[in-house]
Scaffold this motif. Sequence first.
Motif, PDB file in Angstrom:
ATOM      1  N   TRP A 199     -10.897  -1.646   2.274  1.00  0.00           N
ATOM      2  CA  TRP A 199     -10.373  -2.964   2.658  1.00  0.00           C
ATOM      3  C   TRP A 199      -9.439  -3.497   1.570  1.00  0.00           C
ATOM      4  CZ3 TRP A 199     -10.651  -5.722   7.146  1.00  0.00           C
ATOM      5  CH2 TRP A 199     -10.147  -7.029   7.094  1.00  0.00           C
ATOM      6  N   PHE A 247      -7.994  -3.023  10.845  1.00  0.00           N
ATOM      7  CA  PHE A 247      -8.604  -2.218   9.799  1.00  0.00           C
ATOM      8  C   PHE A 247      -9.117  -0.870  10.284  1.00  0.00           C
ATOM      9  CE2 PHE A 247     -12.347  -0.841   7.367  1.00  0.00           C
ATOM     10  CZ  PHE A 247     -11.711  -0.583   6.150  1.00  0.00           C
ATOM     11  N   SER A 262      -7.543 -12.184   2.619  1.00  0.00           N
ATOM     12  CA  SER A 262      -8.865 -12.667   3.019  1.00  0.00           C
ATOM     13  C   SER A 262      -8.818 -14.102   3.522  1.00  0.00           C
ATOM     14  CB  SER A 262      -9.838 -12.542   1.847  1.00  0.00           C
ATOM     15  OG  SER A 262     -10.008 -11.182   1.494  1.00  0.00           O
ATOM     16  N   SER A 290      -5.529  -4.521   2.162  1.00  0.00           N
ATOM     17  CA  SER A 290      -4.884  -5.761   1.724  1.00  0.00           C
ATOM     18  C   SER A 290      -3.591  -5.475   0.971  1.00  0.00           C
ATOM     19  CB  SER A 290      -5.842  -6.566   0.838  1.00  0.00           C
ATOM     20  OG  SER A 290      -7.011  -6.923   1.541  1.00  0.00           O
ATOM     21  N   TRP A 305      -7.414 -13.981   6.879  1.00  0.00           N
ATOM     22  CA  TRP A 305      -8.382 -13.425   7.818  1.00  0.00           C
ATOM     23  C   TRP A 305      -9.316 -14.520   8.324  1.00  0.00           C
ATOM     24  CZ3 TRP A 305     -13.712 -12.996   8.006  1.00  0.00           C
ATOM     25  CH2 TRP A 305     -14.226 -12.089   8.936  1.00  0.00           C
ATOM     26  N   ASN A 344      -5.881  -9.268  -2.179  1.00  0.00           N
ATOM     27  CA  ASN A 344      -7.189  -9.577  -1.595  1.00  0.00           C
ATOM     28  C   ASN A 344      -7.310 -11.047  -1.237  1.00  0.00           C
ATOM     29  OD1 ASN A 344      -8.096  -6.968  -1.773  1.00  0.00           O
ATOM     30  ND2 ASN A 344      -9.388  -7.303  -3.553  1.00  0.00           N
ATOM     31  N   TRP A 377      -8.518   2.548   8.439  1.00  0.00           N
ATOM     32  CA  TRP A 377      -9.597   3.303   7.791  1.00  0.00           C
ATOM     33  C   TRP A 377      -9.534   4.782   8.191  1.00  0.00           C
ATOM     34  CZ3 TRP A 377     -13.219   4.053   4.328  1.00  0.00           C
ATOM     35  CH2 TRP A 377     -14.322   4.860   4.602  1.00  0.00           C
ATOM     36  N   ARG A 414     -15.895   1.603   2.709  1.00  0.00           N
ATOM     37  CA  ARG A 414     -15.028   0.784   3.569  1.00  0.00           C
ATOM     38  C   ARG A 414     -14.592  -0.489   2.840  1.00  0.00           C
ATOM     39  NH1 ARG A 414     -15.285   2.107   9.276  1.00  0.00           N
ATOM     40  NH2 ARG A 414     -14.872  -0.060   9.819  1.00  0.00           N
ATOM     41  N   GLU A 415     -15.452  -1.006   1.985  1.00  0.00           N
ATOM     42  CA  GLU A 415     -15.047  -2.171   1.197  1.00  0.00           C
ATOM     43  C   GLU A 415     -13.934  -1.804   0.217  1.00  0.00           C
ATOM     44  OE1 GLU A 415     -16.148  -5.497   1.413  1.00  0.00           O
ATOM     45  OE2 GLU A 415     -16.849  -4.660   3.300  1.00  0.00           O
TER      46      GLU A 415
END
Length: 480
Positions: A282, A150, A385, A286, A388, A381, A154, A278-279
Amino acid sequence: MGDAPVIVWFRNDFRLRDHPALKAAVATGSPVIPLYILDEETPGPWAPGGASRWWLAKSLAAFAHTSATCGGQLILRRGAVLRELPRIVEESGATAVYFTRSYEPWAVALENELKSRLETSGVAFKRYGGRLLREPEEVRTHTNGAYQVFTPFWRAFVNGLDVPRALAAPEQIASPSQPPKSDDLRDWELLPVKPDWSGGLAEAWQPGESGAHARLAGFKSQLAGYKEDRNRLDATGTSRLSPHLAFGEISPAACWRAATGAARGKGGLDQSIETFMRELAWREFSYSLLVQFPRLPEAPLKSEFADMPWLDDPAQLAAWQRGKTGYPVVDAGMRELWATGYMHNRARMITASFLIKHLLIPWSRGEAWFWDTLVDADLANNSASWQWVAGCGADAAPYFRIFNPILQGQKFDPHGNYVRRWVPELAQLPDAVIHAPWTAKAHELAQYGVVLGTTYPFPIVDHGRARARALDAYKKMKAT
C-alpha cells in the motif's frame, strides 16, 4: 584508488545497510563524502514539520555516529540544495554525486535540474533505487497509467517482484584528507526548547538504523497475530516501522525479507504475513499515485470534490486538534498523536473520518496537521490516505461510509483501555459507557469524578445530525 572524492547525497535514507548508492560509491575506491543538506526552501509547504524535525535531529545524530564507526564523516549543510550541492562539489573537487531517488514533486524537479547543471560541468550524477521495492514506472496498467484500485495493483506488484539480497554496511568508508567544512547539528535548532514538548516522543521511539532493526526484530515475534491485532487500539499489534521507513533507517526490502523469512519458517504464507506484505505494498501504491498525480497533496483526485461545500470552523478544528471533541476514541487518538508523534492506524481512520464527515472540515486541514505532528509524516502516504478517507482519492472508501465513533470505539477498544490511557479523566468509567460518557446516569458520572462540560467536554456535534449533514453536503456536490 582515485584521489578526487565522490559525494553520497543523503536525504531520507539514513542507513548503511541496504544502500545501493553508498555501496556503489564505496566500490569506486575514491574518498567518500557523506552529505546531508537541510533544505527548508525547495519543498515549500512540505518542509519538515515539528515532529519530523525532532526525528530528523535524532536520526542525523545516530547516522553520523554509525558512519563514523566505519570511517565516514557526515557533512551537514543548510540551504537550498540547488545552491549548496554545486557549492560543495566545487569546494571538494568531487567528480560524482551518488544518491537515492526520491518521488515528491519538488524532489523530481530538483533531481532533473541538478542532473542538467552537474553533468554540464563534467560531474557525474548517479541515481539509485532503494526507497521502494519497485519503481513506480514498473507497475503500470496496460495504458501505462497508475493503478487506482489497490487489488489489481497488488497483483501486478507481486508479479515478477525481485527483492534484492541484503547489502551489508561498508566495512570502511574512505574519507578525503581534507573533508569539507560541516555545520554543527546543534546550531540547526531542530529540537523543541520553549516549550520542549518532545518528552513523549523520546519515551516512545529510538530513531536511527539500530532502532529500526530492533523494532523489526521485535515485530517479527508479534507477526503471527498481525491480521487481527493490527486493528485493535488496545493492543500492540502494528509494526510501528513507519517512521523508520519514512526516514530510510531501514529499507522496505529488509521488511519484505523479514516477512518472507517468517513465511518460510511456517512453511508458507499465512494471512497475517500476507496482510503485512499488503501494507508494505500500500505504501508503494501511494508512491505510484504521487508520481502519476503530483498534485495529490493539494487537489482531490476525483475533481468533483473541489465543489464539496466544506465548512470553515476554527473552533471545531481546534477541538479536534487538541483531542476535545467529546468523543473519547477520537480524543484518545488525537492525544496519542500529540504525545508520541504517532497514531494507531485504526485511530487515524476514525479521527480523519470525524474531521471530514462529522465536522465537514476539508481533508487538507487534517493532512496539514498530521504533517506537522507525525514522526512518520510521508507525503505520498499522508495525502493518499487522507484522500482515501475523504472519498476523493484512489480506491477510496465511499464518502457516504461514515464511521460511528461510538461503535468504532466499542469494536476496536472493547474494554476502553486505549481511551483510559489517553483520556485519563474518563479512566474510572465502566466499559459500558466509556465510549459515550454522556449516556451515563448522573450518579455514575459523579461517582467516577466526571463532570461533562467541565472535566470532559460534551460532544461538539451530534452523531446523527452530523451524519445527515454530511450526506446532504455530498448530495449537493453530486448535483452541481
